[in-house]
Design an enzyme around this catalytic site. Structure first.
Site, PDB file in Angstrom:
ATOM      1  CG  ASP A 100     -17.107  -9.514  18.353  1.00 22.27           C
ATOM      2  OD1 ASP A 100     -17.829  -8.966  19.210  1.00 22.27           O
ATOM      3  OD2 ASP A 100     -16.245 -10.375  18.651  1.00 22.27           O
ATOM      4  CG  ASP A 101     -22.310  -6.868  20.032  1.00 19.18           C
ATOM      5  OD1 ASP A 101     -23.393  -7.146  19.494  1.00 19.18           O
ATOM      6  OD2 ASP A 101     -22.218  -6.417  21.186  1.00 19.18           O
ATOM      7  CE  LYS A 177     -16.013 -12.495  21.465  1.00 16.79           C
ATOM      8  NZ  LYS A 177     -15.221 -11.287  21.091  1.00 16.79           N
ATOM      9  CG  ASP A 179     -19.437 -11.331  24.968  1.00 17.06           C
ATOM     10  OD1 ASP A 179     -18.958 -11.516  26.105  1.00 17.06           O
ATOM     11  OD2 ASP A 179     -19.027 -10.442  24.190  1.00 17.06           O
ATOM     12  CD  GLU A 212     -17.167 -17.792  32.693  1.00 15.05           C
ATOM     13  OE1 GLU A 212     -17.632 -18.043  33.817  1.00 15.05           O
ATOM     14  OE2 GLU A 212     -15.941 -17.657  32.505  1.00 15.05           O
ATOM     15  CD1 TRP A 213     -15.990 -11.949  28.873  1.00 18.95           C
ATOM     16  CD2 TRP A 213     -17.269 -11.333  30.601  1.00 18.95           C
ATOM     17  NE1 TRP A 213     -17.107 -11.332  28.368  1.00 18.95           N
ATOM     18  CE2 TRP A 213     -17.909 -10.934  29.406  1.00 18.95           C
ATOM     19  CE3 TRP A 213     -17.878 -11.047  31.833  1.00 18.95           C
ATOM     20  CZ2 TRP A 213     -19.143 -10.284  29.397  1.00 18.95           C
ATOM     21  CZ3 TRP A 213     -19.101 -10.390  31.820  1.00 18.95           C
ATOM     22  CH2 TRP A 213     -19.720 -10.019  30.618  1.00 18.95           C
ATOM     23  N   GLY A 214     -13.584 -15.761  31.935  1.00 16.16           N
ATOM     24  CA  GLY A 214     -12.825 -16.401  33.011  1.00 16.16           C
ATOM     25  C   GLY A 214     -13.479 -16.323  34.379  1.00 16.16           C
ATOM     26  CG  ASP A 215     -16.825 -13.585  35.224  1.00 16.69           C
ATOM     27  OD1 ASP A 215     -15.745 -12.955  35.165  1.00 16.69           O
ATOM     28  OD2 ASP A 215     -17.943 -13.041  35.034  1.00 16.69           O
ATOM     29  CG  ASP A 234     -13.421  -7.640  25.889  1.00 21.48           C
ATOM     30  OD1 ASP A 234     -13.665  -8.847  26.104  1.00 21.48           O
ATOM     31  OD2 ASP A 234     -14.196  -6.888  25.267  1.00 21.48           O
TER      32      ASP A 234
END
Ligand SMILES: *[C@@H]1O[C@H](CO)[C@@H](O)[C@H](O)[C@H]1NC(C)=O
Ligand SMILES: *[C@@H]1O[C@H](CO)[C@@H](O)[C@H](O)[C@H]1NC(C)=O
Ligand SMILES: *[C@@H]1O[C@H](CO)[C@@H](O)[C@H](O)[C@H]1NC(C)=O
Length: 414
Positions: A100-101, A177, A179, A212-215, A234
């Site tokens: 990940d990051d 992935k 972000d 995209e967090w579902g925005d 998250d």
């Protein structure tokens, strides 16, 4: 929900099914019952930017974030790869090992390339990919559709999509992935497809995970852009966070399909914040919801309970079912819930969940699940690994512990 017209349609279909003689007609009528209850978008899409042939079933693997956050390094990644094999999880289908990051230097090099952080990834990403591949596994990496990644400790890929995608491919990366941090306010429907095109031109099939967090409701546009799309912010390692994520994710059930899946975020099983029963609910709901199964614990020190949960072959088989239909919450009465999904071979998976503070009886009716009235069912308990001794007609009831569930595979036998 438009239950009345739906019921009328089901009844009509059943009548047609009974009136017809051939078994093909019977199969067709059964399928119509299914598709009236579980509408889903399995038709060919207009123009698929992402024709990479990946994710015919939800991705399975591990990711460093939920346990290590930014404190990740190449030793941790290698040990995770070793553990996924030695624990037997690789044989069950877990194959992606995803960084990940925080894997990169703060700045690009003089040619604008991303550079692996020399203190924590001194051998570089290519060497790590070679190592992971030598174990029969696949390597995932992380970036952001912005100027920095979320940690702000390394650059994002906005404006560098082609260069970064080519770098990932040249290193042997198999999964990205992507972000949403430090973006410039451009719509995600513009920023995410830019990376789709770059990956398609990079010369290597790379699974593309939109974070995209579902925005902007990525379920409605994600299938031609990525192999999965986050529907939520998250997850954290708590019951409330877990059930909130799967509820938000459920609203988009009809958009999941082979090649593109709703993603309610990665698994927390084994990180210690929930009880065993709660982690069983977590794994059952992610599996029946056709969510990517990305483990998030320290694989080198798993308890027997953790391995029992994430290693449940029968529950994994529901997740990896070739029909690829995401479950819906078909009924809820206070704290008692019924989640159900059709499974290949004209079978059904059902999870009875008790969100309340006390043990309680929960019932799923055939009408809830979309099984024709009068059908005789044999049920297998996927956590007890046992067929139930009696057959069921019309409904199935079980006592379910507080913050626990029962999960069954229902097989029509008459
Ligand atoms: C790591 O990179 C930094 C900055 O680019 C540099 O100053 C340092 O000497 C490098 N360290 C090693 C061990 O290569
Ligand atoms: C990676 O992290 C582990 C755990 O913090 C540590 O023991 C190890 O020395 C680190 N290795 C590298 C290469 O940084
Ligand atoms: C469940 O089925 C049993 C046996 O067919 C029946 O007696 C009972 O009323 C049903 N319960 C519900 C809630 O449908």
């Amino acid at each position: 929900m438009d239950t009345l017209p739906l019921k009328a349609l089901c009844l009509l279909v059943i009548v047609i099914g009974v009136a017809s003689s051939g078994s093909t007609m019977m199969e067709e009528s059964k399928l119509k019952v299914l598709s009236s209850k579980f509408k889903y978008h399995n038709h060919a899409h207009r123009r698929n930017l992402l024709d990479n042939g990946l994710a015919s079933t939800p991705a399975m693997g591990w990711n460093s974030w939920n346990h290590y956050w930014c404190s990740v390094n190449e030793t941790i990644i290698k040990e995770a790869a070793d553990a996924i094999v030695s624990s037997g999880l690789a044989k069950l289908g877990y194959k992606y090992v995803n960084i990940d990051d925080c894997w990169g230097e703060q700045d690009r090099d003089s040619k604008g390339n991303l550079v692996a952080k020399n203190t924590t990834f001194p051998s570089g990403i290519k060497a790590l990919a070679d190592y992971v591949h030598s174990k029969g596994l696949k390597l995932g990496i992380y970036s952001s559709a912005g100027t920095y990644t979320c940690s702000k400790q390394m650059p994002g890929s906005l404006g560098y999509e082609d260069q970064d995608a080519k770098a990932f491919a040249s290193w042997g990366v198999d999964y990205l992935k992507y972000d949403n941090c430090y973006n410039d306010g451009t719509e995600p429907t513009v920023r995410y497809p830019a990376m789709t095109r770059a990956l398609m031109n990079a010369g290597r099939p790379i699974y593309y995970s939109l974070c995209e967090w579902g925005d902007r409701h990525p379920a409605t546009w994600g299938a031609i852009v990525g192999n999965s799309w986050r529907t939520t912010g998250d997850i954290t390692d708590s019951w409330d966070s877990m059930v909130t994520r799967i509820d938000l994710n459920e609203a988009y059930a009809e958009y999941a399909r082979p090649g593109g899946w709703n993603d309610p975020d990665m698994l927390e099983i084994g990180n210690g914040g929930m009880t065993k029963d709660e982690y069983i609910v977590h794994f059952s709901l992610w599996s029946i919801s056709k969510a990517p199964l990305l483990l998030g614990c320290d694989l080198t020190s798993m308890t027997a309970d953790t391995l029992e949960i994430i290693g449940n072959k029968e529950v994994i088989a529901i997740n990896q079912d070739p029909l690829g239909i995401q479950a819906k919450k078909v009924r809820w009465m206070g704290d008692q819930e019924v989640w159900a999904a059709p499974i290949s071979g004209y079978r059904f998976a059902v999870v009875l969940v008790n969100r309340g503070p006390w043990r309680y009886a929960t019932t799923a009716t055939w009408e809830d699940i979309g099984i024709p009235e009068g059908t005789v069912i044999e049920a297998r308990d996927l956590w007890e690994h046992k067929n139930l001794p009696t057959q069921f007609v019309g409904n199935i009831t079980a006592m379910v512990p507080s913050h626990g569930c029962k999960m069954y595979l229902l097989n029509p036998v008459g």
